[in-house]
Design a protein around this motif. Sequence first.
Motif, PDB file in Angstrom:
ATOM      1  N   ILE A  42       0.228   7.183  -3.920  1.00  8.97           N
ATOM      2  CA  ILE A  42      -0.945   6.979  -3.075  1.00  8.97           C
ATOM      3  C   ILE A  42      -0.486   6.573  -1.671  1.00  8.97           C
ATOM      4  N   THR A  43      -1.084   7.196  -0.689  1.00  8.59           N
ATOM      5  CA  THR A  43      -0.814   6.823   0.696  1.00  8.59           C
ATOM      6  C   THR A  43      -1.579   5.544   1.003  1.00  8.59           C
ATOM      7  N   LEU A  44      -0.862   4.504   1.386  1.00  9.87           N
ATOM      8  CA  LEU A  44      -1.470   3.184   1.542  1.00  9.87           C
ATOM      9  C   LEU A  44      -2.098   3.019   2.923  1.00  9.87           C
ATOM     10  N   PRO A  45      -3.397   2.761   2.982  1.00  6.40           N
ATOM     11  CA  PRO A  45      -4.034   2.514   4.282  1.00  6.40           C
ATOM     12  C   PRO A  45      -3.606   1.163   4.839  1.00  6.40           C
ATOM     13  N   ASN A  46      -3.570   1.069   6.163  1.00  6.80           N
ATOM     14  CA  ASN A  46      -3.222  -0.199   6.820  1.00  6.80           C
ATOM     15  C   ASN A  46      -1.907  -0.773   6.300  1.00  6.80           C
ATOM     16  N   ALA A  47      -0.901   0.103   6.145  1.00  3.33           N
ATOM     17  CA  ALA A  47       0.377  -0.316   5.571  1.00  3.33           C
ATOM     18  C   ALA A  47       1.109  -1.332   6.449  1.00  3.33           C
ATOM     19  N   ARG A  48       0.675  -1.485   7.677  1.00  5.10           N
ATOM     20  CA  ARG A  48       1.276  -2.499   8.553  1.00  5.10           C
ATOM     21  C   ARG A  48       1.164  -3.882   7.919  1.00  5.10           C
ATOM     22  N   GLN A  49       0.096  -4.111   7.152  1.00  3.06           N
ATOM     23  CA  GLN A  49      -0.096  -5.402   6.500  1.00  3.06           C
ATOM     24  C   GLN A  49       0.978  -5.681   5.457  1.00  3.06           C
ATOM     25  N   LEU A  50       1.650  -4.623   5.010  1.00  7.16           N
ATOM     26  CA  LEU A  50       2.735  -4.771   4.044  1.00  7.16           C
ATOM     27  C   LEU A  50       4.103  -4.705   4.712  1.00  7.16           C
ATOM     28  N   GLY A  51       4.106  -4.634   6.039  1.00  4.13           N
ATOM     29  CA  GLY A  51       5.365  -4.612   6.768  1.00  4.13           C
ATOM     30  C   GLY A  51       5.859  -3.235   7.143  1.00  4.13           C
ATOM     31  N   PHE A  52       4.982  -2.218   7.039  1.00  2.84           N
ATOM     32  CA  PHE A  52       5.383  -0.845   7.340  1.00  2.84           C
ATOM     33  C   PHE A  52       4.478  -0.246   8.417  1.00  2.84           C
ATOM     34  N   PRO A  53       4.814  -0.430   9.683  1.00  2.00           N
ATOM     35  CA  PRO A  53       3.967   0.079  10.776  1.00  2.00           C
ATOM     36  C   PRO A  53       3.817   1.593  10.761  1.00  2.00           C
ATOM     37  N   GLU A  54       4.801   2.305  10.233  1.00  2.00           N
ATOM     38  CA  GLU A  54       4.755   3.772  10.237  1.00  2.00           C
ATOM     39  C   GLU A  54       4.106   4.343   8.984  1.00  2.00           C
ATOM     40  N   GLY A  55       3.575   3.497   8.121  1.00  2.00           N
ATOM     41  CA  GLY A  55       2.950   3.977   6.896  1.00  2.00           C
ATOM     42  C   GLY A  55       3.853   3.785   5.687  1.00  2.00           C
ATOM     43  N   ALA A  56       3.249   3.831   4.502  1.00  2.00           N
ATOM     44  CA  ALA A  56       4.016   3.626   3.271  1.00  2.00           C
ATOM     45  C   ALA A  56       3.287   4.277   2.100  1.00  2.00           C
ATOM     46  N   THR A  57       4.044   4.497   1.043  1.00  4.54           N
ATOM     47  CA  THR A  57       3.518   5.085  -0.180  1.00  4.54           C
ATOM     48  C   THR A  57       3.623   4.087  -1.324  1.00  4.54           C
ATOM     49  N   GLY A  58       2.553   3.974  -2.102  1.00  5.51           N
ATOM     50  CA  GLY A  58       2.569   3.150  -3.307  1.00  5.51           C
ATOM     51  C   GLY A  58       2.360   4.036  -4.515  1.00  5.51           C
ATOM     52  N   TRP A  59       2.157   3.427  -5.658  1.00  3.64           N
ATOM     53  CA  TRP A  59       1.985   4.182  -6.895  1.00  3.64           C
ATOM     54  C   TRP A  59       0.857   3.565  -7.706  1.00  3.64           C
ATOM     55  N   ARG A  60       0.045   4.443  -8.281  1.00  4.73           N
ATOM     56  CA  ARG A  60      -1.013   4.006  -9.184  1.00  4.73           C
ATOM     57  C   ARG A  60      -0.653   4.503 -10.578  1.00  4.73           C
ATOM     58  N   VAL A  61      -0.616   3.597 -11.541  1.00  6.45           N
ATOM     59  CA  VAL A  61      -0.199   3.922 -12.902  1.00  6.45           C
ATOM     60  C   VAL A  61      -1.300   3.473 -13.853  1.00  6.45           C
ATOM     61  N   GLU A  62      -1.685   4.353 -14.773  1.00  4.65           N
ATOM     62  CA  GLU A  62      -2.768   3.986 -15.683  1.00  4.65           C
ATOM     63  C   GLU A  62      -2.704   4.770 -16.980  1.00  4.65           C
ATOM     64  N   ASN A  63      -3.269   4.166 -18.010  1.00  3.05           N
ATOM     65  CA  ASN A  63      -3.508   4.864 -19.262  1.00  3.05           C
ATOM     66  C   ASN A  63      -4.932   4.536 -19.697  1.00  3.05           C
ATOM     67  N   ALA A  64      -5.254   4.791 -20.942  1.00  3.61           N
ATOM     68  CA  ALA A  64      -6.634   4.600 -21.384  1.00  3.61           C
ATOM     69  C   ALA A  64      -7.049   3.132 -21.372  1.00  3.61           C
ATOM     70  N   ASP A  65      -6.085   2.224 -21.441  1.00  8.30           N
ATOM     71  CA  ASP A  65      -6.406   0.806 -21.588  1.00  8.30           C
ATOM     72  C   ASP A  65      -6.051  -0.060 -20.385  1.00  8.30           C
ATOM     73  N   GLN A  66      -5.062   0.358 -19.609  1.00  4.91           N
ATOM     74  CA  GLN A  66      -4.587  -0.485 -18.522  1.00  4.91           C
ATOM     75  C   GLN A  66      -4.375   0.332 -17.249  1.00  4.91           C
ATOM     76  N   ARG A  67      -4.334  -0.370 -16.149  1.00  2.00           N
ATOM     77  CA  ARG A  67      -4.024   0.267 -14.876  1.00  2.00           C
ATOM     78  C   ARG A  67      -3.331  -0.756 -13.975  1.00  2.00           C
ATOM     79  N   ALA A  68      -2.526  -0.254 -13.092  1.00  2.48           N
ATOM     80  CA  ALA A  68      -1.809  -1.124 -12.167  1.00  2.48           C
ATOM     81  C   ALA A  68      -1.393  -0.316 -10.949  1.00  2.48           C
ATOM     82  N   VAL A  69      -1.104  -1.016  -9.884  1.00  4.35           N
ATOM     83  CA  VAL A  69      -0.521  -0.386  -8.700  1.00  4.35           C
ATOM     84  C   VAL A  69       0.830  -1.043  -8.430  1.00  4.35           C
ATOM     85  N   VAL A  70       1.711  -0.273  -7.836  1.00  2.00           N
ATOM     86  CA  VAL A  70       3.007  -0.799  -7.408  1.00  2.00           C
ATOM     87  C   VAL A  70       3.060  -0.661  -5.889  1.00  2.00           C
ATOM     88  N   LEU A  71       3.217  -1.783  -5.219  1.00  2.67           N
ATOM     89  CA  LEU A  71       3.199  -1.803  -3.755  1.00  2.67           C
ATOM     90  C   LEU A  71       4.579  -2.138  -3.200  1.00  2.67           C
TER      91      LEU A  71
END
Length: 207
Positions: A65-94
């Motif tokens: 996932i392309t992270l909006p406002n990635a500057r807040q995470l320390g990346f002024p030029e943008g950053a990519t995260g990950w969304r992981v999910e199954n039928a019971d759980q979900r999480a993001v990795v930032l």
Amino acid sequence: MTTFSAMQRGALVLGTFALITAGSVASLRAFTAERIDAHQHAYQQRQRQAVLPEALTRQASASEITLPNARQLGFPEGATGWRVENADQRAVVLPVATRRGYNGEIHLLVGIDGEQRITGVRVTQHQETPGLGDDIERRRSDWITSFNGLSLDALTSGDWAVTQDGGHFDAFTGATITPRAVVGAVHDALQYADNTPLFDDPVETSP
């Protein structure tokens, strides 16, 4: 053979040698680059899995996932995260980067589940002093696991600091700056996740 002919022949030999050498170097560089990329990809995959719940390390779908406002995470030029999910759980990795380390930037991966709780934190890159600041690495100590299960509601704002600053988290003997930077970066990630619809469709998903 005249002097001119000898010079021509010498130039041809040197030119041929230079072309062969350049081609060999280019081929080696391409081969090495592929191997480096493969190793980096495998390392990143292991790090992502390390910050996820065990149930999401198998039989789960993952998308960038392309992270909006990635500057807040320390990346002024943008950053990519990950969304992981199954039928019971979900999480993001930032990914998070902080410039407040003792010797420069510290890069982290922070896993956060659908209930806004931390599922894991790992340091992926740093230049901190061996034997002091490098205790932020999981292979060196279990300090980094002290974030597991925490959320913004679990601690007061003032508790998101090291004990020397009146906070909740232990610091290392002789190395307060490094854990202070990591605590701040993890707190930033939680605040970012709390204010960003990371589990909703509006977040742009990379192909």
